[in-house]
Write a protein that holds these residues in place. Structure first.
Motif, PDB file in Angstrom:
ATOM      1  N   GLU A 231       0.837  -1.182   0.000  1.00  0.00           N
ATOM      2  CA  GLU A 231       0.000   0.000   0.000  1.00  0.00           C
ATOM      3  C   GLU A 231       0.880   1.244   0.000  1.00  0.00           C
ATOM      4  O   GLU A 231       1.926   1.292   0.635  1.00  0.00           O
TER       5      GLU A 231
ATOM      6  N   GLN B  28      -7.675  -2.932   5.735  1.00  0.00           N
ATOM      7  CA  GLN B  28      -7.649  -4.362   5.418  1.00  0.00           C
ATOM      8  C   GLN B  28      -6.773  -5.135   6.408  1.00  0.00           C
ATOM      9  O   GLN B  28      -6.107  -6.099   6.043  1.00  0.00           O
TER      10      GLN B  28
ATOM     11  N   VAL C  58      -3.450  -6.010   1.138  1.00  0.00           N
ATOM     12  CA  VAL C  58      -4.012  -7.014   0.232  1.00  0.00           C
ATOM     13  C   VAL C  58      -3.961  -8.410   0.853  1.00  0.00           C
ATOM     14  O   VAL C  58      -4.897  -9.203   0.701  1.00  0.00           O
TER      15      VAL C  58
ATOM     16  N   PRO D  15     -12.166  -8.517  -8.403  1.00  0.00           N
ATOM     17  CA  PRO D  15     -11.960  -7.060  -8.270  1.00  0.00           C
ATOM     18  C   PRO D  15     -12.076  -6.571  -6.836  1.00  0.00           C
ATOM     19  O   PRO D  15     -11.544  -5.511  -6.499  1.00  0.00           O
ATOM     20  N   ALA D  16     -12.754  -7.321  -5.980  1.00  0.00           N
ATOM     21  CA  ALA D  16     -12.937  -6.892  -4.603  1.00  0.00           C
ATOM     22  C   ALA D  16     -11.628  -6.862  -3.826  1.00  0.00           C
ATOM     23  O   ALA D  16     -11.507  -6.157  -2.820  1.00  0.00           O
TER      24      ALA D  16
ATOM     25  N   ARG E 118      -8.835  -5.657  -4.849  1.00  0.00           N
ATOM     26  CA  ARG E 118      -8.104  -4.426  -5.202  1.00  0.00           C
ATOM     27  C   ARG E 118      -6.616  -4.701  -5.411  1.00  0.00           C
ATOM     28  O   ARG E 118      -5.752  -3.994  -4.901  1.00  0.00           O
TER      29      ARG E 118
ATOM     30  N   SER F  98      -0.167  -7.487 -10.470  1.00  0.00           N
ATOM     31  CA  SER F  98      -0.698  -8.522  -9.578  1.00  0.00           C
ATOM     32  C   SER F  98       0.152  -9.779  -9.581  1.00  0.00           C
ATOM     33  O   SER F  98      -0.196 -10.764  -8.957  1.00  0.00           O
TER      34      SER F  98
END
Length: 450
Positions: free
Chosen positions: A190, A349, A362, A391-392, A394, A399
């Motif tokens: 993040e 999160q 994540v 998509p939830a 993020r 990726s």
């Protein structure tokens, strides 16, 4: 240039011994001064530290010529370089590399608040001349860096998955290079932060510890996509509680209960960070440190840069291979043993096991998704492909770090000896194992919904 090669004199450019810089003004009046740093740029160029606007600086601007005397700290041989000024850099990889080295030199001499790099003056080397005089025979008992690099790359080639590859990297640095303390950090956290996914040589693994962009040698190496190293302890590049407090005050990291302490040495004297890059994009950093001064020179930097490059190539190849899923192995469910309350805070999160912090970002969102599906329909086997397509979660644009996040999550659960764990179940597949009954709480769900 004479028969002497500039890249053969790099030991004399480590800042161990001060160099002497001679210039003349437009009228031919000479000026001689000591200079903190002569930095090797490439086989035809060096950079000198620009710290003050003084007589030396004025002379260089007038004549664009200089001569510098450098000394090999091991042989005490002197070499004279004739230079032609090309320009000054005040930002970028070269500047940041010299800034870090200068900070270490200044710290060693107790003048951290005086030595500040204003710019990196780049010069073309016109000639290299050995100064006549006695020299000390070079005696070295160091391991062959070329052989160490070859053994390490061969070991990385034998790794079958990313988890094994990351642990193998730090093990090889210890076995082949004699570097006892090292870690691998991945990008994609993040706010652009990096997070540790493998470490060796520390009392605690520190898996999940985060480094902000531009923070210490790790953050600067990632930001500039360039190796950064220091040979002496310095406040500016030290990781520790004071640095974490500063990061929290600036909003770069969460409050103290929601972070993992950086596992670095309490008193490092040498540090080096090398970017792990794919197609010019930094995906991680290889970091090493030691308690002795000047452990990492230009030769070590070259060798570890090769290791970091090979590590990046192996990561990319293994990622391609994991796209193909293989069937999961049969497994008997673990017997339930008590209850575990898992709390999830949507704002950052973050996940807590009972009242103890586990992970955030994540990786926390991934665990929460798995737990909810597990309780909803009893499912315990999942694929990396479905996570990439969700998509939830993020997931960031790159990726490909999903596998690294799963490794991070697995290691954090293992470290906590939690009654939850993540296991491999085949290529591109993994399994959630709960050895207890689970209760899920999301305290801020109502606030977020409102």
């Amino acid at each position: 240039m004479s028969g002497l090669r500039l890249d053969g004199l790099r030991r004399a450019m480590e800042g161990v011994m001060a160099s002497v810089l001679a210039t003349c003004d437009a009228n031919g009046i000479p000026n001689v001064s000591m200079i903190s740093q002569v930095h090797y740029v490439d086989p035809e160029r060096v950079a000198l530290s620009y710290q003050f606007f003084n007589k030396t600086r004025r002379n260089v601007m007038e004549t664009r010529r200089a001569t510098v005397l450098v000394t090999d700290p091991e042989t005490l041989g002197h070499f004279r370089l004739a230079l032609a000024y090309e320009g000054t850099e005040t930002a970028g990889p070269l500047f940041e590399s010299m800034k870090a080295k200068l900070a270490g030199i200044a710290s060693h001499h107790g003048v951290e608040d005086v030595f500040r790099l204003l710019g990196s003056d780049v010069y073309r080397v016109l000639s290299v001349e050995a100064v006549p005089g006695p020299v000390v025979p070079l005696v070295t008992n160091r391991p062959s860096l070329l052989a160490a690099t070859r053994r390490t790359c061969a070991a990385l080639d034998a790794c079958a998955d990313l988890d094994e590859l990351l642990d193998c990297t730090t093990a090889c640095l210890d076995r082949d290079f004699g570097i006892g303390c090292s870690m691998v950090l991945m990008a994609g956290g993040e706010a652009g932060r990096l997070y540790a996914v493998a470490s060796r040589g520390y009392p605690v693994t520190g898996v999940g510890a985060e480094v902000a962009p531009g923070e210490g040698v790790i953050g600067v190496a990632a930001r500039e996509n360039a190796p950064i190293r220091i040979g002496h302890m310095t406040r500016e590049y030290r990781y520790g509680e004071a640095l974490s407090d500063s990061a929290r005050r600036s909003g770069l990291v969460a409050d103290a209960p929601r972070r993992i302490a950086f596992p670095g040495l309490a008193a490092p004297r040498s540090q080096i960070a090398l970017p792990i890059a794919e197609a010019g994009c930094v995906v991680g950093v290889l970091f090493a440190e030691a308690g002795e001064i000047n452990c990492f020179g230009y030769e070590e930097e070259d060798a570890l840069a090769l290791v970091a490059g090979h590590l990046a190539a192996r990561m990319a190849l293994l990622r391609q291979e994991t796209q193909e899923e293989t069937p999961a192995e049969a497994m008997s469910p673990a017997p339930a043993d008590g209850q575990l309350t898992v709390r999830y805070f949507r704002a950052d999160q973050s996940v807590f096991l009972d009242r103890d912090y586990l992970i955030k970002g994540v990786a926390g969102a991934i665990l929460w998704r798995l737990l909810r599906e597990h309780l909803a329909n009893g499912r315990n086997e999942f694929t990396t492909r479905e996570l990439r397509l969700d998509p939830a979660l993020r997931l960031p644009a790159h990726s490909e770090n999903l596998d690294a996040r799963l490794i991070l999550l697995r290691k954090r659960l293992d470290e906590r000896e939690a009654r939850l764990r993540i296991e491999k179940a085949g290529r591109g597949r993994f399994r959630l194992v709960a050895a207890c009954s689970l209760a899920l709480e999301e305290p801020d769900a109502g606030e977020a919904a409102g």
